[in-house]
Design an enzyme around this catalytic site. Sequence first.
Site, short mmCIF file in Angstrom:
data_model
loop_
_atom_site.label_atom_id
_atom_site.label_comp_id
_atom_site.label_asym_id
_atom_site.label_seq_id
_atom_site.Cartn_x
_atom_site.Cartn_y
_atom_site.Cartn_z
N ASP A 99 -8.24 -3.49 -0.79
CA ASP A 99 -9.09 -2.30 -0.76
C ASP A 99 -10.50 -2.75 -1.07
O ASP A 99 -10.70 -3.83 -1.58
CB ASP A 99 -8.76 -1.40 -1.95
CG ASP A 99 -7.54 -0.58 -1.72
OD1 ASP A 99 -7.02 -0.67 -0.63
OD2 ASP A 99 -7.15 0.13 -2.66
P1 ATP Z 1 -10.94 2.01 -0.45
O1 ATP Z 1 -9.83 2.33 0.49
O2 ATP Z 1 -11.55 0.69 -0.20
O3 ATP Z 1 -10.67 2.28 -1.87
P2 ATP Z 1 -12.39 4.44 -0.27
O4 ATP Z 1 -12.31 4.72 -1.71
O5 ATP Z 1 -13.67 4.71 0.41
O6 ATP Z 1 -12.12 2.96 0.05
P3 ATP Z 1 -10.77 6.69 0.22
O7 ATP Z 1 -10.67 6.97 -1.22
O8 ATP Z 1 -9.60 6.86 1.12
O9 ATP Z 1 -11.25 5.23 0.48
O10 ATP Z 1 -11.97 7.57 0.76
C1 ATP Z 1 -12.22 7.71 2.13
C2 ATP Z 1 -13.47 8.53 2.34
O11 ATP Z 1 -13.28 9.85 1.84
C3 ATP Z 1 -14.69 8.00 1.61
O12 ATP Z 1 -15.40 7.07 2.36
C4 ATP Z 1 -15.52 9.26 1.40
O13 ATP Z 1 -16.28 9.51 2.54
C5 ATP Z 1 -14.47 10.33 1.25
N1 ATP Z 1 -14.23 10.62 -0.17
C6 ATP Z 1 -13.87 9.75 -1.12
N2 ATP Z 1 -13.70 10.35 -2.31
C7 ATP Z 1 -13.96 11.65 -2.10
C8 ATP Z 1 -13.94 12.82 -2.93
N3 ATP Z 1 -13.61 12.77 -4.20
N4 ATP Z 1 -14.27 14.00 -2.36
C9 ATP Z 1 -14.57 14.07 -1.07
N5 ATP Z 1 -14.59 13.02 -0.24
C10 ATP Z 1 -14.30 11.83 -0.74
#
Ligand code: ATP
Length: 905
Positions: free
Chosen positions: A326
């Site tokens: 990740d």
């Molecule tokens: P990784 O998979 O490397 O941890 P990440 O944290 O970006 O990356 P996700 O947590 O799946 O992956 O988030 C995907 C997308 O969703 C993010 O890029 C962001 O645009 C959106 N996102 C993340 N957290 C939130 C939140 N708390 N509320 C709304 N949208 C969010």
Amino acid sequence: MEKHWHQLDSTEVLNKLDTTEEGLSTAEAQKRLQEYGKNELQGKSRGPLLRFLLQFHNPLLYILMVAAVVAFYLGEYLDMWVILGVVLATAVIGFIQEGKAESAIDSLREMLAPECTVLRDGKQTTIVSSELVPGDIVLLESGDRIPADLRLIEGKNLALDESALTGESMAVKKQYDKLDKEDLVLADRSNMAFSGTAVARGVGKGVVVATGVKTEMGKISKFVSGPQKSDPPIMRKIREFTKVIMVGIIALGAVNLFVGLRFGFEAGFVFLVSVGMIVAMVPEGLPAALVAAFSHGVTKMANCGALIRKLPAVETLGATTVICSDKTGTLTKNEMTVKEVFCGDKNYAVSGTGYSPEGEFSRNDDTFTDLDGHTDLQQILLAGLLCNNAVLEKDEEDKDKIQGDPTEGALLVAAAKADISSSAKRQDELPFESDQQYMATLHHRDDDALLIVKGAPEKIIAMCHRKLVDGNEEDFDGDSAVKEAKRMASDALRVLGFAWKRVSKEQTEISADDLQELTFLGLQGMMDPPREETMDAVRRCRDAGIRIVMITGDHESTARAIADKLHIGHDEKRAISGEEVAAMDDDQLFTAVTDYSVFARTSPEHKYRIVTQLQKNGHIVAVTGDGVNDAPALANADIGIAMGVTGTQVAKDSSDIVLTDDNFASIVSAVAEGRHTFNNIWKVILFLLPTNGGQGLAILAAILLSPFLPVFSERLPVEPIHILWVNLFMSISCAIPLTREPKEKGLLKRPPHDPAEKLVNKVFLRKVSIVSVVSASAAIIMFLLYNNGVFAEPDVPTFAQAQTVAFTTIILVQTFYLFTARWIEDSAFKHSLFSNPFLLLGAGITILFQLLIVYAEPLFGFSPLRTEPFPAHVWPYILLAASPGFFLIELEKLYIRATKSNAAH
Ligand code: ATP
């Protein structure tokens, strides 16, 4: 007849359990814990007696026990006692080693004890699930394992994966009203959540109605296994190898019986030879030494922050060729700070670091904290404050700290920098799910109601038809916002989009259908700096021949920018998006996983496919994950690594390893430990097996020579007792210390080992043959020289003395060999003798015991191993005869190094 829980409405349930929606008090919970007992399923671990008795369930010990019975009938009582002693010693050593390994695993189990979120004293707290009591109020979110049987009282979009209980693999939607029908099957009790099932999506709240064995799961299974106990591949290979040896021994035994009786040898002697063969060829001490090596490895890895849930992971980690990681929190710090805001077609920069709410806004050289005249900025910060589940607080040292998601924490901090606050009341929420990539909330204010959405910019932009500019709504085509989001992302910022719409105050609930025709508020771009240690860890991986693949939910440009900073796939121009992955068939993806190292905007399903294709490419894949949807990828990978801090229980349950600090560098340290452990295991095998080979050869040679040397037609040059002593004693005194060999330099500079590699490979054959031949010939030569009176004194050497000389020679060959066996390729002369004090101690004890055994009779008046003292002047000859055990292997290593450097040129 008493009603079932599903037939009661939530008030009745709470009353019946004497609790409220605010949960129990801590004192009441303590009292109930005494009354109801822990929330655990019993029958997990085997008692010590059973564990000890199970040690005898071992084919080798069966053979030895039969041998003891035969010895009894032949009147060879000493042999019988010694064999029984060995059987007991083997069982005791196995028991102790297994106990050590179990306690290592047990303490891991404690560290990995599942937790759950409850309301106690009206406050949300996390407790170990085993302390849950009936009446507790449990809060659920996606990825949680249901810790006890619950009657659900409220929830949002809550759906459970109940396959563990019902076999149904589709997630089951839940509801909260009472059900009238009495005898519903579990699958139809839609207002209940049963222990062992998991939250597939949504959030919810339930009251505990049954814990421990009283739960439905507890009723079904009296025994629930702890961490899985499948064996590491190397253990399996050794067991198979031992089986082959056993068959060989039995065949040799039969031949021996036939030949012996045909040539009229005495029955007792024939028996002796058979027993000798059996005990000589089977590596009795090896399993215990290997268990020692593995449990040591598990402990070392735990110190690096990697808790091993499944033992084979120790070995497989060492063989890992690709790590799929990740981004957020693993490669980066997950300490977000908003750096840029785009709203009302304007850009603002935000200063400040970390979670401290001190910082300023600036635009066109103008710096300010008072947002008067910047309406759009105020609104987007307000949206970030409201559509948020994190809490900004102070820790014990008065430092600012975030409770909850760091992305949301950053939004709170940004709002705090401008002193924005709100008294709006939250009515409803669509929780963030990583495959939806947005979150929505509904708020009632004094005179209006707001629906706010935040999430991945492209998702939010697609929901909007208007935008806010200077407090007025204007038409919105999205293009400039998309461009702006891309630009911010390519500066390595994590970008969130914000939108809202005013709704009627009548509305108290929201659904996905409401998320359209919104007003676009703008973007907030936050920085999540790479962890300092990651850069070095990435470089170490490259040296170690391990590829790193980043699989993230974040935007392509952000992912690529961070990857560039960390030199991941640094010669690649771009990242592949989840959408592109979805459009590829398996063959195309098979090629793409070799060409690209950064996958962005991926969903867990893409992760699963990427891992599978990497495996098809012949890789041993380690993959990290935290969400409930990551479970398939974690379970499918060769090594599934769950995040200990941010990971869900389901992800942890599906993994082989749990990281205590979510840090990528810990994975790399664990890989190094895996290689180290495997290297030491290999040394132990290469050290112990020649003992067996040498003794087997010595007996075989004696039998073959018996027509020419009649001395061997009645007794063997070494007795089974001696052999057993060598096998068991050396495995404790020398092989177990060998498992503590320090890490070899450059272990992470070599390519990973190939797990498909055969146990009996070239190195194995060469080393084992050399030492076996040295050991057998030195023993026989010394026996014959002594027996024929070559050493002049004593005038009449006894047979037992000659045997003692042979036995001592074997011990010394192994001791000499030990000092070169510490390095498989490196010369022993290159390293300090003192780098592993355990080994020196082990070798010292071996020599001391040998002296005691040889001179036992004059010292104690009897000799437990039927030895007879020989004169001191024979020792130098024994040393001389045994020394090739060291020097020939040094030559062999010279050969390995020479061929390697030739191949390199
Ligand atoms: P990784 O998979 O490397 O941890 P990440 O944290 O970006 O990356 P996700 O947590 O799946 O992956 O988030 C995907 C997308 O969703 C993010 O890029 C962001 O645009 C959106 N996102 C993340 N957290 C939130 C939140 N708390 N509320 C709304 N949208 C969010």
